[in-house]
Design a protein around this motif. Structure first.
Motif, short mmCIF file in Angstrom:
data_model
loop_
_atom_site.label_atom_id
_atom_site.label_comp_id
_atom_site.label_asym_id
_atom_site.label_seq_id
_atom_site.Cartn_x
_atom_site.Cartn_y
_atom_site.Cartn_z
N THR A 140 0.83 -1.21 0.00
CA THR A 140 0.00 0.00 0.00
C THR A 140 0.87 1.26 0.00
OG1 THR A 140 -0.15 0.15 2.41
CG2 THR A 140 -1.86 -1.12 1.31
N ARG A 141 2.14 1.10 0.40
CA ARG A 141 3.05 2.26 0.42
C ARG A 141 4.04 2.25 -0.74
NH1 ARG A 141 3.64 5.20 4.72
NH2 ARG A 141 4.02 6.68 3.08
N GLY A 195 -7.09 3.60 4.64
CA GLY A 195 -6.88 4.48 3.48
C GLY A 195 -6.25 3.79 2.29
N ARG A 202 -5.86 1.65 -1.14
CA ARG A 202 -6.74 1.49 -2.29
C ARG A 202 -6.43 0.13 -2.93
NH1 ARG A 202 -7.36 6.48 -6.30
NH2 ARG A 202 -8.00 7.65 -4.49
N ARG A 212 -0.02 5.72 -1.24
CA ARG A 212 -0.95 6.57 -0.48
C ARG A 212 -0.53 6.54 0.98
NH1 ARG A 212 -5.77 7.69 -2.54
NH2 ARG A 212 -6.83 7.45 -0.57
#
Ligand code: EPZ
Length: 431
Positions: A326-327, A353, A355, A369
């Motif tokens: 996710t990062r 948060g 996606r 994100r």
């Protein structure tokens, strides 16, 4: 129920001791049913699954004891457990116990091999999929067991003991391989297990069985050969380090941009995951004390991953890797091929948060994100820890509910993370 509160944003720095592998300790404990003599296991992790299995084995007549600490022993050293199945008093494993822990179904093999009968509740499905036991039953039938399903129980019998046979698994199964291996040790003649699971936990079980007097070759390859013996004896065995705990903390360090030494870890047990982490941009080095994981400054590259049986990328690290992606600086694809429903963490990571879109057996993760803390909850062990990893990297406060999942598989999680600078605490709730 307890909860875990995390305030994210701090890199992990320090030393994390890696415990004994849960998924090796459980079959090793079950193997004690194969002998009247005492099996002593060292480096057993302090986990609720281990305690539950001790109770289940106690029901069959196993005397189980945890030894006290020894002078000079490291604070993080695992437990030493002695298990003596001198007389088996009950060959039934009831629904109430088996439904709490799937691995306890595996008692069917030693009970049948030693006592000629076993009545074990079908474990049922769980949060990660339907998880049938048809292949375990097939393996026992190949060794001459007569098996019927009665009232939700697998009732297995042999008239004149198990006989060696040819078992070809159409699909790699860890539990199937453990079951076949344990049953074959006391069968009359030679058993060949083809398409066997090659997981290090299978090799660890085979190593202990060999110490107990079993004649096994090929464990760790896809073809295992077992020459049955008439009886097995006691043994001392040290449980191998937990590769999933190792991989989990490696991902946590990678995600927070930290530098940790995973003390006692063995890189050879999870080479595929480390290869993936190296492609992500993480520095990995092994020394006498363990494995050092560093990501200082650099970004996280998106990498596509497919879960596979060992030596492939483990399904038990899929959720944690998803948290890491996710990062990442871009989009990654994570394909789950072992369990059909192992994406329960997706919704929860989204609460932080992330996606993530599901496309059949593949999760498409749009990275880069910033995560923001939120209350989250998970339905299985590895999903829960992926939320902890997410929380460690997220801005602000994350509250992880249903912590009992974590206690099944991660010893002293908060303590280990606090020592590396994380802001994480357990909040006790009413029971
Ligand atoms: C072991 O489960 C582990 N559990 C799991 O870890 C791990 O995810 C899994 O192996 C795969 O690596 C323990 O060791 C206690 P399988 P197991 O039989 O043995 C299908 C964790 O988080 N299958 O290798 O139950 C099955 O549905 C846990 O620590 C059949 O179809 O897994 C799955 O799709 C979760 N019929 C695949 O095979 C059968 O009779 C592999 O399952 C048996 C399995």
């Amino acid at each position: 129920m307890d909860r875990i509160r995390i305030v994210g944003g701090r890199p992990l720095e320090g030393v994390i001791p890696i415990g004994g592998a849960k998924n090796a300790a459980l079959p090793l404990m079950i193997a004690s049913l194969l002998t009247r003599e005492t099996v002593t296991l060292h480096n057993v992790p302090r986990l609720s699954d281990v305690r539950s299995l001790m109770r289940i084995l106690g029901n069959h007549g196993v005397d189980a004891a945890i030894s006290g600490k020894r002078l000079g022993q490291a604070e993080d050293a695992g437990d030493t457990i002695t298990l003596s199945a001198r007389d088996i008093v009950d060959t039934t494993a009831p629904y109430e116990l088996v439904s709490k822990m799937r691995a306890s179904f595996w008692v069917v093999a030693p009970l049948l091999a030693r006592m000629g009968e076993a009545r074990v509740s079908l474990p049922g499905g769980c949060a990660i999929g339907t998880r049938p036991v048809d292949l375990l039953i097939m393996a026992l039938e190949k060794l001459g067991a007569e098996i019927e399903i009665e009232g939700g129980y697998v009732v297995a019998k042999t008239k004149n003991g198990l006989r060696g046979g040819e078992i070809v698994f159409p699909k790699v199964t860890v539990g199937g391989t453990h079951t076949a291996l344990m049953a074959a040790t006391l069968a009359d003649g030679t058993t060949v297990i083809d398409n066997a699971a090659q997981e290090p936990e299978v090799t660890d079980l085979a190593d202990c069985l060999i110490k107990m007097g079993a004649r096994i070759t090929g464990a760790g390859t896809s073809r295992i050969v077992v020459e049955g013996v008439s009886r097995l004896g006691g043994a001392h065995h040290t449980v191998l380090p937990d590769r999933i705990e190792t991989g989990t903390y490696a991902m946590a360090a990678a995600m927070t941009g930290g530098d940790v030494l995973l003390q006692g870890a063995r890189a050879d047990l999870l080479q595929s995951a480390f290869d993936v982490l190296a492609r992500v941009g993480v520095e990995i080095s092994e020394n006498r004390d363990g494995v050092r994981i560093r990501r200082n400054g650099g970004g996280i590259a998106p990498v596509d991953v497919t879960t596979e049986p060992f030596p492939g990328f483990p399904t038990d690290l899929q959720a944690q890797f998803m948290a890491l992606m996710t990062r990442a600086d871009g989009t990654s694809h994570i394909r789950e091929t072992i369990f059909e429903n192992r994406f329960m963490h997706v919704q929860e990571l989204a609460r932080l948060g992330a996606r993530i879109r599901l496309d059949g057996d593949t999760a498409v993760v749009e990275g880069a994100r910033a995560l923001k803390g939120a209350p989250v909850m998970a339905t299985d062990l590895r999903a829960s820890v992926s939320l902890v990893i997410g929380g460690l990297a997220a801005e602000g406060e994350t509250m992880v509910n249903r912590v009992y999942h974590l206690d099944r598989g991660f010893e002293a999680l908060e303590k280990k993370l606090v020592r590396c600078g994380a802001e994480i605490e357990r909040i006790s709730g009413e029971r």
